[in-house]
Design a protein around this motif. Structure first.
Motif, PDB file in Angstrom:
ATOM      1  N   LYS A   1      -5.634  -0.303   0.405  1.00  0.00           N
ATOM      2  CA  LYS A   1      -4.767   0.582   1.283  1.00  0.00           C
ATOM      3  C   LYS A   1      -4.563  -0.289   2.593  1.00  0.00           C
ATOM      4  O   LYS A   1      -3.326  -0.473   3.247  1.00  0.00           O
ATOM      5  CB  LYS A   1      -5.321   1.984   1.619  1.00  0.00           C
ATOM      6  CG  LYS A   1      -4.520   2.590   2.441  1.00  0.00           C
ATOM      7  CD  LYS A   1      -5.066   4.167   2.685  1.00  0.00           C
ATOM      8  CE  LYS A   1      -3.972   4.925   3.807  1.00  0.00           C
ATOM      9  NZ  LYS A   1      -4.882   6.311   3.810  1.00  0.00           N
TER      10      LYS A   1
ATOM     11  N   THR B   1      -2.128  -3.066   1.930  1.00  0.00           N
ATOM     12  CA  THR B   1      -0.558  -2.971   1.867  1.00  0.00           C
ATOM     13  C   THR B   1      -0.166  -2.626   3.401  1.00  0.00           C
ATOM     14  O   THR B   1       0.882  -3.058   3.467  1.00  0.00           O
ATOM     15  CB  THR B   1      -0.724  -1.290   1.102  1.00  0.00           C
ATOM     16  OG1 THR B   1      -1.407  -0.538   1.716  1.00  0.00           O
ATOM     17  CG2 THR B   1      -1.000  -1.608  -0.224  1.00  0.00           C
ATOM     18  N   GLU B   2      -0.974  -2.154   4.192  1.00  0.00           N
ATOM     19  CA  GLU B   2      -0.636  -1.889   5.727  1.00  0.00           C
ATOM     20  C   GLU B   2      -0.323  -3.189   6.358  1.00  0.00           C
ATOM     21  O   GLU B   2       0.587  -3.292   7.186  1.00  0.00           O
ATOM     22  CB  GLU B   2      -1.651  -1.168   6.481  1.00  0.00           C
ATOM     23  CG  GLU B   2      -1.783   0.347   5.848  1.00  0.00           C
ATOM     24  CD  GLU B   2      -2.964   1.109   6.648  1.00  0.00           C
ATOM     25  OE1 GLU B   2      -3.775   0.532   7.349  1.00  0.00           O
ATOM     26  OE2 GLU B   2      -3.085   2.209   6.430  1.00  0.00           O
TER      27      GLU B   2
ATOM     28  N   SER C   1       3.462  -4.810  -1.071  1.00  0.00           N
ATOM     29  CA  SER C   1       2.772  -3.468  -0.732  1.00  0.00           C
ATOM     30  C   SER C   1       3.009  -2.582  -1.301  1.00  0.00           C
ATOM     31  O   SER C   1       2.461  -1.502  -1.936  1.00  0.00           O
ATOM     32  CB  SER C   1       3.373  -3.268   0.975  1.00  0.00           C
ATOM     33  OG  SER C   1       2.750  -2.002   1.237  1.00  0.00           O
ATOM     34  N   GLU C   2       4.390  -2.055  -1.776  1.00  0.00           N
ATOM     35  CA  GLU C   2       4.904  -0.936  -2.681  1.00  0.00           C
ATOM     36  C   GLU C   2       4.073  -1.359  -4.078  1.00  0.00           C
ATOM     37  O   GLU C   2       3.707  -0.151  -4.440  1.00  0.00           O
ATOM     38  CB  GLU C   2       6.457  -1.084  -2.994  1.00  0.00           C
ATOM     39  CG  GLU C   2       7.143  -0.750  -1.616  1.00  0.00           C
ATOM     40  CD  GLU C   2       8.576  -1.118  -1.776  1.00  0.00           C
ATOM     41  OE1 GLU C   2       8.959  -1.465  -2.876  1.00  0.00           O
ATOM     42  OE2 GLU C   2       9.451  -0.988  -0.755  1.00  0.00           O
ATOM     43  N   ASN C   3       4.224  -2.402  -4.719  1.00  0.00           N
ATOM     44  CA  ASN C   3       3.494  -2.334  -6.034  1.00  0.00           C
ATOM     45  C   ASN C   3       1.879  -2.123  -5.792  1.00  0.00           C
ATOM     46  O   ASN C   3       1.308  -1.569  -6.765  1.00  0.00           O
ATOM     47  CB  ASN C   3       3.676  -3.726  -6.565  1.00  0.00           C
ATOM     48  CG  ASN C   3       5.195  -3.903  -6.806  1.00  0.00           C
ATOM     49  OD1 ASN C   3       5.841  -3.077  -7.081  1.00  0.00           O
ATOM     50  ND2 ASN C   3       5.571  -5.367  -7.090  1.00  0.00           N
ATOM     51  N   LEU C   4       1.291  -2.388  -4.896  1.00  0.00           N
ATOM     52  CA  LEU C   4      -0.160  -2.234  -4.664  1.00  0.00           C
ATOM     53  C   LEU C   4      -0.474  -0.768  -4.686  1.00  0.00           C
ATOM     54  O   LEU C   4      -1.315   0.154  -5.058  1.00  0.00           O
ATOM     55  CB  LEU C   4      -0.733  -3.049  -3.434  1.00  0.00           C
ATOM     56  CG  LEU C   4      -0.752  -4.493  -3.736  1.00  0.00           C
ATOM     57  CD1 LEU C   4      -1.599  -4.979  -2.418  1.00  0.00           C
ATOM     58  CD2 LEU C   4      -1.979  -4.753  -4.766  1.00  0.00           C
ATOM     59  N   THR C   5       0.662  -0.073  -3.972  1.00  0.00           N
ATOM     60  CA  THR C   5       0.565   1.317  -3.564  1.00  0.00           C
ATOM     61  C   THR C   5       0.793   1.999  -5.132  1.00  0.00           C
ATOM     62  O   THR C   5      -0.099   3.022  -5.423  1.00  0.00           O
ATOM     63  CB  THR C   5       1.533   1.968  -2.722  1.00  0.00           C
ATOM     64  OG1 THR C   5       1.178   1.224  -1.442  1.00  0.00           O
ATOM     65  CG2 THR C   5       1.306   3.496  -2.295  1.00  0.00           C
ATOM     66  N   SER C   6       1.670   1.665  -5.629  1.00  0.00           N
ATOM     67  CA  SER C   6       2.343   2.549  -6.657  1.00  0.00           C
ATOM     68  C   SER C   6       1.409   2.128  -8.046  1.00  0.00           C
ATOM     69  O   SER C   6       0.896   3.033  -8.930  1.00  0.00           O
ATOM     70  CB  SER C   6       3.484   2.175  -7.219  1.00  0.00           C
ATOM     71  OG  SER C   6       3.709   0.745  -7.644  1.00  0.00           O
TER      72      SER C   6
ATOM     73  N   LEU D   1      -3.232   1.951  -5.830  1.00  0.00           N
ATOM     74  CA  LEU D   1      -3.821   3.134  -4.958  1.00  0.00           C
ATOM     75  C   LEU D   1      -3.607   4.248  -5.649  1.00  0.00           C
ATOM     76  O   LEU D   1      -4.446   5.349  -5.716  1.00  0.00           O
ATOM     77  CB  LEU D   1      -3.073   3.124  -3.804  1.00  0.00           C
ATOM     78  CG  LEU D   1      -3.416   1.809  -2.784  1.00  0.00           C
ATOM     79  CD1 LEU D   1      -2.699   1.989  -1.376  1.00  0.00           C
ATOM     80  CD2 LEU D   1      -5.052   1.837  -2.457  1.00  0.00           C
ATOM     81  N   ALA D   2      -2.328   4.851  -6.071  1.00  0.00           N
ATOM     82  CA  ALA D   2      -2.133   6.005  -6.528  1.00  0.00           C
ATOM     83  C   ALA D   2      -2.849   6.475  -7.899  1.00  0.00           C
ATOM     84  O   ALA D   2      -3.356   7.410  -7.931  1.00  0.00           O
ATOM     85  CB  ALA D   2      -0.494   6.202  -6.950  1.00  0.00           C
TER      86      ALA D   2
ATOM     87  N   TYR E   1      -4.414  -6.228  -9.025  1.00  0.00           N
ATOM     88  CA  TYR E   1      -4.276  -6.944  -7.422  1.00  0.00           C
ATOM     89  C   TYR E   1      -3.615  -8.173  -7.465  1.00  0.00           C
ATOM     90  O   TYR E   1      -2.917  -8.406  -6.841  1.00  0.00           O
ATOM     91  CB  TYR E   1      -5.476  -6.535  -7.019  1.00  0.00           C
ATOM     92  CG  TYR E   1      -5.522  -7.136  -5.572  1.00  0.00           C
ATOM     93  CD1 TYR E   1      -5.365  -6.195  -4.376  1.00  0.00           C
ATOM     94  CD2 TYR E   1      -5.939  -8.280  -5.075  1.00  0.00           C
ATOM     95  CE1 TYR E   1      -5.357  -6.679  -3.093  1.00  0.00           C
ATOM     96  CE2 TYR E   1      -6.073  -9.088  -3.956  1.00  0.00           C
ATOM     97  CZ  TYR E   1      -5.641  -7.885  -2.835  1.00  0.00           C
ATOM     98  OH  TYR E   1      -5.849  -8.373  -1.534  1.00  0.00           O
TER      99      TYR E   1
END
Length: 615
Positions: free
Chosen positions: A33, A36-37, A91-96, A99-100, A234
């Motif tokens: 997280k 991504t930030e 960042s978007e791919n790491l989140t989707s 992280l999710a 990752y």
């Protein structure tokens, strides 16, 4: 290798270990997280950096980006913008993708772990309950045995005593039998509970706990596998954008390879070329003969006093007519110098004696300064009226050198042609729409388009007149410039319509090498070139003198807007120091300019109040 058999007695440690595993997973989620930030923040900073150095619209910076080096820099900024976009993708791919999924998995893992350890605690509680029952039955059996033994001893004592009645002995015997029966019942109950406990204990240690611990082991192994898969994802997320980032870097390299120093040098020529020819040689003036010296001094003083520019010096034709020499004061008097005035010298020049005779070099110095100022200065305003009002440049760009004026006019003509074409397309569209309305009245009223059509036609007529006006000026400029193949005007919409010939008053002759030649018979051209420039100043009255000043030091006045003075010279003050360190003075009606205030001693005329004018 099973936790149920190897770690059957490590329930508490397994509980701590599985909690530690969940903490590790949550720590990894927090790490991703924050990554991504960081990617988002980095992308934002890159975009802001790219935007910061982008050329501003309608500014001088935008004009500078026609050079190949600046174009390469602009391409670099655009590529960095795309580069920032790839970090946003990361960042978007790491989140989707991480992280999710991990966040949901952690919640499910916590619930599964809670369920398994709840079953384990339940089994523990059950075996502890069985153990307590066994202990209770054992204590009761022990107590009943002791009570039966005491009752038997009491009966035997009573039976041996001859003083005890038969009834008492019978009562003791019955009591002993009862206690023996209770002991037997307790023994049977204890035996049953013991067997039950042993069965439950075998099930607990060999069935229930191994099954529970096996499930916990499988849960922990799934957590480890999921963590490893997340780490692979990752890395893959970064790996996916590497080709695009490589293309961005290749774009920067390609843009750098497109830099052409020769092209930039040619663009500098096109941007700043004035179109003038260099001035010719100045005749040698022989001061050894008194007569020639007198004639030379008189001609120089007349040139300074009358402010008339001669098309030739020393009677010999020059290679280029300087039409602005007559009004060369514009080159030095239009605006106050932008830089601060120089400090006064430590001591006055010993060669400059106030009110003393001046050497021939001192007399020629203003003339040389005129040429230096003319060659280094760039006229900005075409008349003193616009100077007083702080006005804009003239519509025909007459304030620019010929070559730059031609480019500006050509650019204006091209813009007008584009606007005309746009209006013509709009007229054609309205006409077609009107025809559709005429054929299909239900779609609209044809009369409603008449006003718009008339307005568009009027705009076209206005733009055509404007274009013809600028084409006329352009033809005039091209007629004065040396003939060059690359200076041929390309008209966008009016190739078939020749521009009006408005250059009848200024015809130029060209020598075989393409340069101008001035002959004695070209008086009309000289007059036109002079009057074209003079007309804008005929209605301007010179500023009144508000006092006099005496030059304390010699000042060369080589910068734009300044005037040279000699130590001890007396001049007229026409404008006081406004706080910028410069004072505006006049030598005669054609020589005005600024000098440092510290270089002169000012004597203001308080009584005149601006009414005194130098003539």
């Amino acid at each position: 290798m099973s936790w149920g058999t190897e770690l059957w007695d490590q329930f508490d440690n397994l509980e701590k270990h599985t909690q530690w595993g969940i903490d590790i997973l949550e720590k990894y989620i927090k790490f991703v997280k924050e990554r991504t930030e960081i990617e988002l923040s980095y992308a934002k900073q890159l975009r802001n950096l790219s935007k910061k150095y982008q050329p501003k619209k309608n500014s001088k910076e935008e004009e500078e980006y026609r050079y190949t080096a600046c174009k390469a820099f602009l391409s670099t900024l655009n590529e960095m913008n795309d580069y920032a976009g790839q970090h946003e993708v990361v960042s978007e791919n790491l989140t989707s993708q991480i992280l999710a999924g991990l966040a949901r998995y952690v919640q499910e893992l916590k619930q599964e772990r809670k369920s398994h350890f709840h079953d384990g605690r339940k089994a523990q509680q059950h075996i502890e309950t069985c153990w307590k029952q066994l202990e209770s039955s054992k204590r009761r059996f022990e107590r009943d045995c002791k009570e039966a033994d005491r009752a038997q001893q009491y009966f035997e004592k009573m039976d041996a005593d001859i003083n005890v009645t038969k009834a008492d002995v019978e009562k003791a015997r019955q009591q002993a039998q009862i206690r023996h029966q209770m002991a037997e019942d307790s023994k049977a109950d204890y035996s049953s509970i013991l067997q039950k406990f042993n069965h439950e204990q075998r099930d607990y240690y060999h069935t229930h706990i191994p099954n529970i611990f096996q499930k916990i082991q499988e849960m922990e192994e799934r957590r480890i596998v999921r963590l490893g898969e997340s780490m692979k994802t990752y890395a893959e997320v970064d790996r996916q954008v590497i080709p695009i980032i490589g293309k961005c870097l290749d774009g920067i390299v390609k843009a750098a390879e497109c830099i052409d120093e020769k092209t930039d040098s040619q663009l500098v020529i096109e941007a700043y070329k004035s179109g003038f020819e260099p001035p010719g040689d100045i005749e040698f003036e022989d001061y050894t003969q008194p007569m020639k010296r007198t004639v030379s001094e008189n001609s120089l003083s007349n040139s300074r006093g009358d402010g008339k520019a001669e098309p030739k010096f020393g009677g010999k034709p020059k290679g280029k007519l300087w039409p602005f020499i007559k009004k060369n004061k514009l080159m030095s008097l239009l605006t106050s110098p932008h830089q601060p005035p120089p400090p006064p010298p430590a001591s006055a020049s010993p060669s400059a004696v106030p009110n003393g005779p001046q050497s021939p070099k001192q007399q020629k110095e203003p003339l040389s300064h005129r040429f230096n100022e003319f060659m280094t200065s760039k006229p900005k305003i075409h008349c003193f009226r616009s100077l007083k009002r702080g006005g804009a440049a003239p519509e025909d760009f007459s304030n620019l050198p010929p070559e730059q004026r031609r480019k500006k006019l050509q650019q204006k003509v091209d813009e007008l042609n584009k606007e005309i074409q746009k209006e013509m397309d709009q007229r054609e569209a309205i006409t077609k729409m009107k025809d559709v309305y005429l054929k299909n009245p239900q779609m609209g009223d044809p009369a409603s388009l008449d006003h718009k059509l008339t307005e568009v036609i009027q705009n076209i007529d206005k733009l055509r007149l404007e274009a013809q006006k600028f084409e006329a000026w352009l033809a005039e400029v091209e007629g004065r410039l040396p003939a060059r193949g690359e200076q041929r005007r390309q008209s966008g919409l009016y190739d078939a319509q020749p521009a009006p010939a408005v250059n009848n008053c200024a015809q130029a002759r060209e020598s075989p090498d393409g340069s101008y030649t001035e002959e004695q018979s070209q008086e009309s051209e000289v007059k036109v070139l002079a009057t074209d420039f003079d007309d804008e100043f005929d209605d301007e009255e010179p500023l009144p003198a508000i006092g006099t000043c005496k030059a304390l030091y010699t000042f060369d006045g080589q910068n734009e807007g300044t005037i040279s003075v000699v130590e001890g010279e007396t001049l007229y003050v026409i404008e006081e120091d406004k706080g910028d360190g410069w004072t505006r003075i006049r030598r005669n009606e054609d020589e005005e300019g600024y000098v440092p205030t510290s270089y002169v001693e000012v004597y203001l005329d308080k009584n005149a109040k601006g009414a005194k004018t130098y003539i």
